[in-house]
Write a protein that holds these residues in place. Structure first.
Motif, mmCIF file in Angstrom:
data_model
loop_
_atom_site.group_PDB
_atom_site.id
_atom_site.type_symbol
_atom_site.label_atom_id
_atom_site.label_comp_id
_atom_site.label_asym_id
_atom_site.label_seq_id
_atom_site.Cartn_x
_atom_site.Cartn_y
_atom_site.Cartn_z
ATOM 1 N N UNK A 5 -4.889 -4.885 -1.814
ATOM 2 C CA UNK A 5 -3.442 -4.695 -1.946
ATOM 3 C C UNK A 5 -3.139 -3.277 -2.442
ATOM 4 N N UNK A 6 -2.202 -2.619 -1.762
ATOM 5 C CA UNK A 6 -1.745 -1.292 -2.208
ATOM 6 C C UNK A 6 -0.235 -1.301 -2.264
ATOM 7 N N UNK A 7 0.332 -0.680 -3.296
ATOM 8 C CA UNK A 7 1.797 -0.556 -3.279
ATOM 9 C C UNK A 7 2.205 0.752 -2.592
ATOM 10 N N UNK A 8 3.499 0.814 -2.310
ATOM 11 C CA UNK A 8 4.042 1.928 -1.531
ATOM 12 C C UNK A 8 3.725 3.276 -2.169
ATOM 13 N N UNK A 10 1.324 4.159 -4.122
ATOM 14 C CA UNK A 10 -0.081 4.551 -3.973
ATOM 15 C C UNK A 10 -0.353 5.065 -2.552
ATOM 16 N N UNK A 11 0.174 4.366 -1.571
ATOM 17 C CA UNK A 11 -0.053 4.791 -0.179
ATOM 18 C C UNK A 11 0.556 6.178 0.065
ATOM 19 N N UNK A 12 1.719 6.418 -0.507
ATOM 20 C CA UNK A 12 2.356 7.733 -0.340
ATOM 21 C C UNK A 12 1.558 8.819 -1.063
ATOM 22 N N UNK A 14 -1.668 8.832 -1.390
ATOM 23 C CA UNK A 14 -2.829 9.117 -0.528
ATOM 24 C C UNK A 14 -2.457 10.077 0.597
ATOM 25 N N UNK A 15 -1.201 10.028 1.009
ATOM 26 C CA UNK A 15 -0.766 10.934 2.072
ATOM 27 C C UNK A 15 -0.740 12.369 1.542
ATOM 28 N N UNK B 13 -9.911 4.958 1.478
ATOM 29 C CA UNK B 13 -9.481 3.661 0.935
ATOM 30 C C UNK B 13 -9.343 2.657 2.076
ATOM 31 N N UNK B 50 -6.498 3.889 4.655
ATOM 32 C CA UNK B 50 -5.203 4.515 4.362
ATOM 33 C C UNK B 50 -5.179 5.927 4.943
ATOM 34 N N UNK B 51 -6.284 6.645 4.775
ATOM 35 C CA UNK B 51 -6.341 8.039 5.223
ATOM 36 C C UNK B 51 -6.282 8.137 6.742
ATOM 37 N N UNK B 54 -2.629 7.680 7.852
ATOM 38 C CA UNK B 54 -1.763 8.856 7.688
ATOM 39 C C UNK B 54 -2.089 9.940 8.700
ATOM 40 N N UNK B 112 4.188 0.342 5.520
ATOM 41 C CA UNK B 112 3.443 0.474 4.262
ATOM 42 C C UNK B 112 3.287 -0.885 3.584
ATOM 43 N N UNK B 116 -0.376 -2.517 3.058
ATOM 44 C CA UNK B 116 -0.713 -2.752 1.662
ATOM 45 C C UNK B 116 -0.745 -4.220 1.280
ATOM 46 N N UNK B 117 -0.601 -5.119 2.262
ATOM 47 C CA UNK B 117 -0.681 -6.571 2.021
ATOM 48 C C UNK B 117 0.363 -7.054 1.015
ATOM 49 N N UNK B 118 1.578 -6.544 1.149
ATOM 50 C CA UNK B 118 2.639 -6.920 0.215
ATOM 51 C C UNK B 118 3.302 -8.253 0.575
#
Lengths: 21, 186
Positions: A5-8, A10-12, A14-15, B13, B50-51, B54, B112, B116-118
């Motif tokens: 699980x990642x929140x928004x 964190x994903x941003x 990583x960008x 990741x 993730x990478x 993007x 996202x 991110x499995x939200x």
């Protein structure tokens, strides 16, 4: 099982810097 | 190469699933059956970290610059964005219609949240679609089991939260079975 699980924000983050934690 | 061959790079990741990005553009003046629709769909990228996401996303045309009648589908590896696919046959989708100008931010937030499995509905989510049309843009999220109300309600509530939509935004649920019958997505 455990899910990855990642929140928004964190994903941003990583960008902005691909290898950050 | 198969989506199964894609692996996270060193230090990247990993995501819960591998995803494929599909692009399709409607051929003007032609009826769209499943076969011709499928023929016009192309995988433009596959990612499992993730990478990697993007990297592909930053090279894609911005959705607010897309013209005409086109769709981008981000689906889990092994699931085709077709009503007939075995993962979708008993499923359906939440549909959100947006006025022009709102869609880019909403689409990114939806993707996202999915990556991110939200949504917290196990394996239920199949993928997400953005459909660029002349008057409006439409985003949708597909799930496997249209008949599971607990799942579809949870997806709707998460969608509403992550998209941060204006309060009067209408959300519709349509089963793929209905779409097959009326041959229309929305």
């Amino acid at each position: 099982g455990t899910r990855i699980i990642y929140d928004r924000s964190f994903l941003l983050k990583c960008r902005a810097s691909p290898m950050s934690n | 190469p198969s989506y199964k061959d894609v692996v996270p790079g060193p230090g990247e990741h990993p995501l819960q699933y591998t995803y494929c990005i599909w692009y399709s553009k409607k051929q003007p003046g032609r009826a769209q059956d499943a076969a011709s629709f499928e023929k016009n769909m192309n995988v433009i990228g596959t990612f499992c970290s993730v990478e990697q996401f993007w990297k592909i996303y930053s090279h894609m045309i911005r959705v607010n610059e897309m013209a005409g009648h086109s769709d981008i589908h981000v689906f889990k590896g092994g699931i085709k964005p077709l009503w007939e696919d075995k993962a979708n046959r008993l499923g359906g989708k939440w549909i959100v219609r947006l006025r022009k100008g709102l869609v880019a931010r909403c689409w990114e937030n939806l993707i996202l949240a999915m990556l991110g499995e939200q949504f917290m509905v196990g394996d239920e989510v199949c993928g997400a679609v953005i459909s660029i049309r002349f008057q409006e843009d439409i985003i949708s999220i597909w799930n496997r089991t249209a008949g599971d109300e607990q799942v579809t309600s949870r997806i709707r509530d998460t969608l509403r939260r992550v998209l941060n939509l204006p309060p009067n935004t209408v959300m519709e649920y349509k089963t793929h079975n209905e779409s097959l019958k009326d041959k229309s997505s929305f």
